[in-house]
Each structure stands twice: as structure tokens, then as C-alpha cells.
Scaffold this active site. Structure first.
Site, PDB file in Angstrom:
ATOM      1  N   ASP A 197      -0.102  -4.568  -3.679  1.00  0.00           N
ATOM      2  CA  ASP A 197      -1.165  -3.557  -3.836  1.00  0.00           C
ATOM      3  C   ASP A 197      -0.614  -2.144  -3.659  1.00  0.00           C
ATOM      4  O   ASP A 197      -1.250  -1.285  -3.044  1.00  0.00           O
ATOM      5  CB  ASP A 197      -2.290  -3.787  -2.816  1.00  0.00           C
ATOM      6  N   ASP A 206       0.827  -1.223   0.000  1.00  0.00           N
ATOM      7  CA  ASP A 206       0.000   0.000   0.000  1.00  0.00           C
ATOM      8  C   ASP A 206       0.855   1.266   0.000  1.00  0.00           C
ATOM      9  O   ASP A 206       0.599   2.202   0.756  1.00  0.00           O
ATOM     10  CB  ASP A 206      -0.954   0.005   1.194  1.00  0.00           C
TER      11      ASP A 206
END
Length: 583
Positions: free
Chosen positions: A413, A392
Site C-alpha cells: 500500500d 505506506d
């Protein structure tokens, strides 16, 4: 400046929806042969027709029907109903967080999550209240062809609600269940507003009024600066667009050479007014109307930087992405900070420009979500910067955002969110994880939640490569272009160069099976390199789209179509490619 444009955009949305419904009310009221039930039935019939466009018809009727009972209702009555219904649900969620905080234990992760959710609902509520109070002074001539901008604005409410849901997670099932209803309601009625606005041309067309949304996208396509069709035609040798005024070109050249005069200077050695970035932000003038320029000299600044909503139009630049570095180490596993608070550098204001800086989160893969840069505002642009972390890394939350000549690195991600984003001419690096069990890597995780949202993640004319440490074992790690974080995830990879470590499937479901695949969209267009081979791209059983887009579809993901750059990016004096580079 930028803040004013955003406010006008928000008001324009209210006016568009209000005028659409208001015209309904006015026409029916004027044409009614007698007051009472006949007029009411006609109004309700038209309300029903508008609600037919939505996915949550009952909620739509509940919001609009009370106003339709007044045969003399005008457009302001309807627009207030549309906005106040969303605001009321945000208030319910806010009240619920306050109630839950009473029983939450101090110092727990659950309490921290509830507090984060409370802040998000407060932000949504305040924005909606401000727009409702302002609408009385708005003039009809401000209603222009701004449909796309308005969808972006109203969609931010869904992003706030979704982030609240995410931070609540499964820390406490009872708390999550208590928040589920209010959050679901916000999502439903916000999506209704997006659905109605998506059909605004048809609704106004019933009464001979046309709103040409397509003209917004085509306007820039007909402009002189698109004639060349290539980056070289638009960007001369000095590196700045041909449309940029000579004064701005000189300003950018001076900044590149370190000679631009900032409002404040940050320097750890004491040669500036302030030693930390947060101290410099405290000097932001109340009610500032122009650019506020902050020069951050070289150094490693270990601080959590927060640019709040009351600080629009900041232009912050450093001495280079490897010289001026803002660093932090907050993460979910080590400090209890989730995606909404772990960010080393957090931007909540509109119109932010960041240039020649580094944003890092050093918490490592074991910290799980650990954001380096969170951008939660409209018209944000980042140029010549490095954004690095593991999971992230870059959280692109709401609004329009543009990244150019950047290096973005991570493992899981690490490019994610719900914003409408183009990352162009940048280097996308997959890092090696130190966790032995972490043998999969995911570059993007788009977070669009509902059918009518307009957010998307676009990677354009970029290189996608493994970092040097990963290179020897790159084929042992299953590396994907992305996976759908939310139900209507949308991403596009265009004219990129992909190294051989990208899996033949291209993308994968969130759980590795079929979760979030039915409506997901992962399009590719004119990519090259061994990782761009489309022969074995995955085809999900439930539906969704993967693989090669046609040119018309791909054109919807260019800077001109995605960002409406003429209204803001041009003023940011950052070079950009408006259309395709080679196609």
C-alpha cells in the site's frame, strides 16, 4: 499567492452553495403573496428538493430547515448554516477527544492516537471557522466556474475525519466506539455538501442561473499548448514547457546548475545559515506573500521535518535525490507512530514544491505503517525526487498533488490516500520484503470514502518494475496494482509499462474476498508490457470497475482534468504532460 487562491476557492464554495440556496430564499420571499405558512412551505419544499440530491437526507434537512423557517432569510444565512453544521460536528469530535484524554494513560498508544485525532479535528474546525468569518466580506463577483476546486476543498474535511478514524483503529474498542458517532456525522454532512455542489448547475438553473462546470475542464483542452497532444510538442529540448516565460526558464536552468539564490541554505558542514531543515523553517517570515526558497545541500538529514499550514509557498530543493536525503525510522510497531505522525517529511501547507531530494523511512517492513512522505495540502508538486519505504511510503492526504520524474518504492500500500493526485513519468518500484510470510505486494491503496468525493490516484506514463533484489523471486510474490482501502476507492493506470510480475487479476479486494469492492474503480488505459494483459483481470461479484477504460473516461484522469494546472502547476515551473502521451 497560492494560499490566497485556496482561500478564494474555499470562499467560492461558500458563495456557490450560499447563492444557490439564497436565490431560493430571495425568489420565494419576493413572490410570496402573503407572509407566514405559505412562504415557509415553499421554502421547505425547495430545501427538500436540494436534499433529494444527497445520500443523507435527514441530516441535510436538519442543517437547512432552521434557516428556511425565516421567510426573509438571505443567501448568507443559508451558507453559514451549511458550513456551521459541519463545524459543529467537528467541534463535537474535538470535545470528545478532550473527554477521552482525561482517562487515557500517559505514554500509551491509545493516548497518542486520541491526541492525533484531536489535532485533526482542530484543523478542520479552524479552517471552517475562518471561512465563515470571511464570508461577510466576500463579493459575489468572486463566484466563478470553480466547482471542481471547491469539491476538492470541501472534501478535505472528510479526509481529516477519515484519518481520525484510521489512527484510532482498534487500540481501544471503547475509545473507537465513542468516536464513531461524531466521525460518522461529519462524514455524512460533508458528503451532503459535496452532493449539492455536484448539482449546483441544476439548482441554479431552476432560477435561470447557470454554472458551467464542464467549461472548467474544457477550457484547457482548447488552449494552444494542447494542440500538439504529445509530450514532445509541449516540452522542448531544454526540458521546460513552451508556455513557461523565458525568465522562469532561465530560473529553472540556474537552479539545475545550483546557481539560484535561495532565501536560506541548509548545510551539515556549516557552510549555510543552518545545519538542519527544521532550523531553516523557523526562519520562514511571518505573513510571507511570495516564494520562500530553501536550498538543502548534500547530506543525510535524520530529522522529522514538518512544514505547517502557516508556511505556504515553500520551494525546497537539494543537490539530487541520492545526494540530499531526509531520513527517519518511525513506524507503528517500533515507535507507536501511525500514518498521521510517522512521516519523515510532512507537508501541511499549500503550494509546496520539492525538487531533487530524497525522502526515506528506514523502519523496514516489520514496522508496518511507516510513512516517508506525507502531503496534506493543496497544490503540492514534487519533481526529480526519490520516495522510499516499505509499507505506506507515500501518504497523499488531501488536495491536488503532482509528482513528476520521481522514483517511488515500497511493498505494501505504498502509494495511498484520499488526495487528487497524478504521478507522471516516474519509476514505480516494488521492493523485496524481509518478512518470509509477506508474499503479497500492493502498489496503491486509494482512500476515497464517500460517493461524492473527487479524489483519485492516477499513475500516468510510468514504469512499474521489481527492484533488483526482488527480481529472481518476483513471480513468487503476488503483486497487484492495488486494492481498495476505502469504500469508493478510485485509481487509474494510463500509458504505463508494466513488468511481468503484475498478477493477471490486476487488483484484489482489501481482504482478498470482496471487501470495499462494490463501488471501487481501478481503470486502465493503453498500458503496455507483459503485466498489462487485460485478459484475466478480476471481475468483482459485488460490482465495482476493473479493466480497460474508454477514451472519454480516461480523459477524466489526465492532468488537465484532474488538477486544473493553469491555476497553479504552471506557476510551479515543473514540466508536465497535460493530456495523453500516445493515445
Amino acid at each position: 499567492m497560492v494560499a490566497k487562491k485556496v482561500l478564494i476557492s474555499g470562499i467560492s464554495f461558500i458563495l456557490v452553495v450560499g447563492v444557490a440556496i439564497g436565490v431560493v430564499a430571495i425568489v420565494i420571499h419576493n413572490n410570496a403573496k402573503k407572509p407566514g405558512h405559505e412562504s415557509l412551505s415553499a421554502q421547505m419544499k425547495l430545501v427538500n428538493q436540494m436534499c433529494d440530491y444527497t445520500d443523507h437526507r435527514a441530516e441535510c434537512q436538519q442543517s437547512l430547515s432552521p434557516v428556511a423557517q425565516n421567510s426573509s432569510a438571505g443567501f448568507k444565512d443559508y451558507m453559514k448554516a451549511a458550513l456551521l453544521s459541519i463545524s459543529a460536528e467537528a467541534q463535537k469530535s474535538f470535545n470528545m477527544t478532550e473527554s477521552l484524554l482525561v482517562d487515557a494513560k500517559n505514554g500509551t498508544r491509545v493516548k497518542k492516537s486520541i491526541e492525533e485525532c484531536k489535532d485533526l479535528m482542530k484543523e478542520a474546525r479552524e479552517e471552517l471557522q475562518a471561512l465563515v468569518s470571511f464570508v461577510g466580506d466576500a463579493e459575489l463577483h468572486t463566484m466563478t466556474d470553480r466547482a471542481l476546486e471547491l469539491k476538492i476543498w470541501i472534501g478535505s474535511v472528510n479526509s481529516y475525519a477519515g484519518t481520525c478514524r484510521d489512527v484510532m483503529g482498534d487500540d481501544d474498542p471503547k475509545v473507537s466506539e465513542a468516536m464513531k458517532g461524531p466521525i460518522d456525522d461529519i462524514t455524512a454532512i460533508t458528503d451532503n455538501a459535496l452532493a449539492i455542489m455536484g448539482q449546483i448547475s441544476n439548482i441554479l438553473g431552476w432560477f435561470g442561473v447557470k454554472l458551467n462546470e464542464k467549461a472548467i475542464i474544457e477550457k484547457a483542452s482548447n488552449s494552444r499548448r494542447l494542440m500538439g497532444g504529445t509530450l514532445e510538442a509541449d516540452i522542448p529540448k531544454d526540458g521546460y514547457p513552451s508556455w513557461m516565460p523565458s525568465a522562469d526558464r532561465k530560473l529553472m536552468a540556474k537552479q539545475d546548475n545550483g546557481r539560484i539564490a535561495p532565501n536560506v541554505v541548509v548545510a551539515q558542514d556549516g557552510s549555510g545559515q543552518y545545519k538542519t531543515i527544521n532550523e531553516a523553517l523557523m526562519a520562514y517570515p511571518k505573513g510571507n506573500q511570495g516564494r520562500f526558497v530553501i536550498y538543502v545541500k548534500k547530506g543525510v538529514y535524520k530529522e522529522t521535518v514538518i512544514i505547517n499550514k502557516k508556511m505556504p509557498n515553500i520551494y525546497m530543493y537539494g543537490d539530487g535525490p541520492r545526494a540530499t536525503i531526509i531520513t527517519g525510522d518511525k513506524g507503528e510497531a517500533n515507535t507507536g507512530d501511525k500514518i498521521s505522525t510517522s512521516g519523515t517529511f510532512q507537508v501541511y501547507a499549500n503550494g509546496f514544491i520539492g525538487r531533487s531530494m530524497g525522502f526515506t523511512n528506514t523502519a523496514g517492513p516489520e514496522a508496518r505503517p511507516a510513512v516517508a512522505l506525507r502531503t496534506s495540502g493543496d497544490m503540492i508538486s514534487i519533481f526529480n525526487s526519490r520516495i522510499s519505504g516499505y509499507q505506506d511510503t507515500l501518504y497523499m492526504n488531501i488536495g491536488r498533488q503532482f509528482y513528476r520524474n520521481c522514483v517511488i518504492s515500497g511493498h505494501v500500500d505504498y502509494i495511498f490516500g484520499d488526495a487528487r493526485v497524478v504521478i507522471q513519468n516516474s519509476l514505480i518500484i516494488v521492493r523485496k520484503s524481509s518478512l518470509p510470510h509477506q508474499n503479497q505486494a500492493f502498489i496503491t491503496a486509494p482512500g476515497q470514502q464517500t460517493a461524492h468525493e473527487v479524489g483519485a490516484t492516477v499513475i500516468h506514463n510510468c514504469r512499474i518494475v521489481p527492484e533488483e533484489a526482488l527480481f529472481p523471486t518476483r513471480l513468487e510474490v503476488r503483486t497487484y496494482l492495488g486494492r481498495p482501502w476505502k469504500t469508493y476507492a478510485r485509481a487509474a493506470f494510463m500509458e504505463c509499462t508494466m513488468a511481468d510480475f503484475i498478477r493477471p487479476e490486476g487488483v484484489v479486494a482489501w481482504d482478498g474476498k470482496d471487501f470495499n469492492t462494490e463501488h471501487a474503480f481501478f481503470g486502465e488505459f493503453k498500458n503496455k508490457g507483459p503485466g498489462a494483459n487485460l485478459a484475466n483481470r478480476v471481475k468483482w461479484a459485488k460490482g465495482g470497475f476493473t479493466g480497460e477504460m474508454d477514451r472519454n473516461t480516461a480523459a477524466k484522469f489526465t492532468v488537465d482534468s484532474m488538477l486544473l494546472p493553469d491555476t497553479w502547476l504552471k506557476q510551479a515551473t515543473i514540466p508536465y504532460l497535460p493530456g495523453f502521451e500516445r493515445a
